[in-house]
Every structure is written in structure tokens, then in C-alpha cells.
Write a protein that holds these residues in place. Structure first.
Motif, PDB file in Angstrom:
ATOM      1  N   THR A   1     -14.872  13.804   6.559  1.00  0.00           N
ATOM      2  CA  THR A   1     -13.857  13.646   5.521  1.00  0.00           C
ATOM      3  C   THR A   1     -12.911  12.514   5.875  1.00  0.00           C
ATOM      4  N   LEU A   2     -12.456  12.473   7.129  1.00  0.00           N
ATOM      5  CA  LEU A   2     -11.558  11.409   7.571  1.00  0.00           C
ATOM      6  C   LEU A   2     -12.227  10.048   7.448  1.00  0.00           C
ATOM      7  N   GLU A   3     -13.480   9.964   7.820  1.00  0.00           N
ATOM      8  CA  GLU A   3     -14.203   8.696   7.698  1.00  0.00           C
ATOM      9  C   GLU A   3     -14.285   8.257   6.236  1.00  0.00           C
ATOM     10  N   ALA A   4     -14.580   9.189   5.342  1.00  0.00           N
ATOM     11  CA  ALA A   4     -14.684   8.849   3.920  1.00  0.00           C
ATOM     12  C   ALA A   4     -13.334   8.411   3.360  1.00  0.00           C
ATOM     13  N   LEU A   5     -12.266   9.129   3.706  1.00  0.00           N
ATOM     14  CA  LEU A   5     -10.935   8.762   3.225  1.00  0.00           C
ATOM     15  C   LEU A   5     -10.500   7.406   3.769  1.00  0.00           C
ATOM     16  N   SER A   6     -10.781   7.150   5.041  1.00  0.00           N
ATOM     17  CA  SER A   6     -10.430   5.864   5.649  1.00  0.00           C
ATOM     18  C   SER A   6     -11.201   4.726   5.002  1.00  0.00           C
ATOM     19  N   PHE A   7     -12.475   4.959   4.728  1.00  0.00           N
ATOM     20  CA  PHE A   7     -13.284   3.939   4.064  1.00  0.00           C
ATOM     21  C   PHE A   7     -12.726   3.647   2.667  1.00  0.00           C
ATOM     22  N   ALA A   8     -12.377   4.695   1.931  1.00  0.00           N
ATOM     23  CA  ALA A   8     -11.821   4.509   0.591  1.00  0.00           C
ATOM     24  C   ALA A   8     -10.508   3.735   0.647  1.00  0.00           C
ATOM     25  N   GLU A   9      -9.642   4.070   1.607  1.00  0.00           N
ATOM     26  CA  GLU A   9      -8.357   3.372   1.748  1.00  0.00           C
ATOM     27  C   GLU A   9      -8.575   1.902   2.092  1.00  0.00           C
ATOM     28  N   ALA A  10      -9.490   1.635   3.016  1.00  0.00           N
ATOM     29  CA  ALA A  10      -9.769   0.246   3.395  1.00  0.00           C
ATOM     30  C   ALA A  10     -10.367  -0.527   2.229  1.00  0.00           C
ATOM     31  N   THR A  11     -11.258   0.104   1.470  1.00  0.00           N
ATOM     32  CA  THR A  11     -11.862  -0.546   0.313  1.00  0.00           C
ATOM     33  C   THR A  11     -10.807  -0.879  -0.734  1.00  0.00           C
ATOM     34  N   GLU A  12      -9.896   0.062  -1.002  1.00  0.00           N
ATOM     35  CA  GLU A  12      -8.818  -0.185  -1.969  1.00  0.00           C
ATOM     36  C   GLU A  12      -7.907  -1.319  -1.502  1.00  0.00           C
ATOM     37  N   THR A  13      -7.629  -1.352  -0.206  1.00  0.00           N
ATOM     38  CA  THR A  13      -6.773  -2.410   0.335  1.00  0.00           C
ATOM     39  C   THR A  13      -7.432  -3.771   0.165  1.00  0.00           C
ATOM     40  N   LEU A  14      -8.717  -3.865   0.514  1.00  0.00           N
ATOM     41  CA  LEU A  14      -9.422  -5.137   0.364  1.00  0.00           C
ATOM     42  C   LEU A  14      -9.511  -5.551  -1.100  1.00  0.00           C
ATOM     43  N   ALA A  15      -9.730  -4.592  -1.992  1.00  0.00           N
ATOM     44  CA  ALA A  15      -9.786  -4.911  -3.424  1.00  0.00           C
ATOM     45  C   ALA A  15      -8.425  -5.399  -3.916  1.00  0.00           C
ATOM     46  N   ALA A  16      -7.350  -4.776  -3.450  1.00  0.00           N
ATOM     47  CA  ALA A  16      -6.001  -5.186  -3.853  1.00  0.00           C
ATOM     48  C   ALA A  16      -5.676  -6.587  -3.357  1.00  0.00           C
TER      49      ALA A  16
ATOM     50  N   ARG B   1       0.858  -1.186   0.000  1.00  0.00           N
ATOM     51  CA  ARG B   1       0.000   0.000   0.000  1.00  0.00           C
ATOM     52  C   ARG B   1       0.889   1.230   0.000  1.00  0.00           C
ATOM     53  N   GLY B   2       0.328   2.336  -0.446  1.00  0.00           N
ATOM     54  CA  GLY B   2       1.082   3.583  -0.481  1.00  0.00           C
ATOM     55  C   GLY B   2       1.470   4.070   0.901  1.00  0.00           C
ATOM     56  N   GLY B   3       0.768   3.677   1.895  1.00  0.00           N
ATOM     57  CA  GLY B   3       1.079   4.090   3.248  1.00  0.00           C
ATOM     58  C   GLY B   3      -0.053   3.723   4.175  1.00  0.00           C
ATOM     59  N   PRO B   4       0.188   3.763   5.464  1.00  0.00           N
ATOM     60  CA  PRO B   4      -0.861   3.421   6.426  1.00  0.00           C
ATOM     61  C   PRO B   4      -1.899   4.529   6.537  1.00  0.00           C
ATOM     62  N   LEU B   5      -2.898   4.291   7.350  1.00  0.00           N
ATOM     63  CA  LEU B   5      -3.959   5.275   7.512  1.00  0.00           C
ATOM     64  C   LEU B   5      -3.515   6.500   8.303  1.00  0.00           C
ATOM     65  N   GLY B   6      -2.381   6.438   8.977  1.00  0.00           N
ATOM     66  CA  GLY B   6      -1.895   7.576   9.765  1.00  0.00           C
ATOM     67  C   GLY B   6      -1.808   8.876   8.992  1.00  0.00           C
ATOM     68  N   PRO B   7      -1.209   8.875   7.787  1.00  0.00           N
ATOM     69  CA  PRO B   7      -1.156  10.126   7.022  1.00  0.00           C
ATOM     70  C   PRO B   7      -2.533  10.672   6.665  1.00  0.00           C
ATOM     71  N   LEU B   8      -3.499   9.785   6.436  1.00  0.00           N
ATOM     72  CA  LEU B   8      -4.862  10.255   6.181  1.00  0.00           C
ATOM     73  C   LEU B   8      -5.413  10.967   7.403  1.00  0.00           C
ATOM     74  N   ALA B   9      -5.216  10.367   8.552  1.00  0.00           N
ATOM     75  CA  ALA B   9      -5.724  10.957   9.781  1.00  0.00           C
ATOM     76  C   ALA B   9      -5.055  12.296  10.053  1.00  0.00           C
TER      77      ALA B   9
END
Length: 103
Positions: free
Chosen positions: A66-81, A14-22
Motif C-alpha cells: 500500500t505504501l509503495e502504491a501511494l508513494s508511486f501515485a504521489e510521485a507520479t502526480e508531482t511529476l505531472a504537475a 504539493r499537498g505535503g511530503p511523502l512523510g504523511p503517506l509513510a
């Protein structure tokens, strides 16, 4: 590890953990001191954020959304990958299995 590989498991970077999003959810006046402290400590700012978060001012409602939406998108991309498909309940049931059985 070899049994996972034999079962078809593949590594996903992954490009990075959720920390940078938060971290981006906070306004610059909160975020910049956290980044400076993290650089001084030689650690990722997102990691330091997880330690300091309770002492920071609360996020605005818009920032929380916004954080919730970004986290959801990141988790969805991770699961898809990882090749997950169908519904989230199927993925959650698989991840909850302590033995990692694919069946």
C-alpha cells in the motif's frame, strides 16, 4: 532562479511530503505514539518518522504494498504537475543532469 523562470519553470505546491503517506502505513498503535512525540517536539510527524523508522516494527507485506502504491501515485502526480511527460526514463535522465540543462 531567474534563468529557471526564463526557461519556463514554474513553482508547484504539493499537498505535503511523502512523510504523511509513510506514517499512515503503520497501524494506529505504532502511529499514535509517533504523532504524540512529534507534537511534543513541535515537528511534523512524517519528519520524526524518518528518524524513528528503523526502531519501529516492520510493516506487514500488505502495508508495504500500500505504501509503495501511494508513494508511486504521489510521485507520479508531482511529476505531472511539473509538466513531465512521456516515459519515466526521460524524466529520470533529466533529473540526473547536474547542470539542469533542458536540452
Amino acid at each position: 532562479l531567474s534563468s529557471y523562470v526564463a526557461a519556463g519553470v514554474r513553482k508547484v505546491d504539493r499537498g505535503g511530503p511523502l512523510g504523511p503517506l509513510a506514517l499512515r502505513a503503520w497501524p494506529p498503535e505504532v502511529r499514535e505514539p509517533v504523532v504524540a512525540r512529534a507534537q511534543a517536539a513541535g515537528m511534523p510527524a512524517g519528519e520524526l518518522l524518518s528518524v524513528l523508522e528503523e526502531g519501529l516494527p516492520p510493516l506487514s507485506p500488505a502495508s508495504r504494498e500500500t505504501l509503495e502504491a501511494l508513494s508511486f501515485a504521489e510521485a507520479t502526480e508531482t511529476l505531472a504537475a511539473l509538466g513531465a511527460h512521456r516515459s519515466a526514463s526521460v524524466s529520470m535522465a533529466f533529473l540526473a543532469k547536474p547542470d539542469g540543462d533542458l536540452g
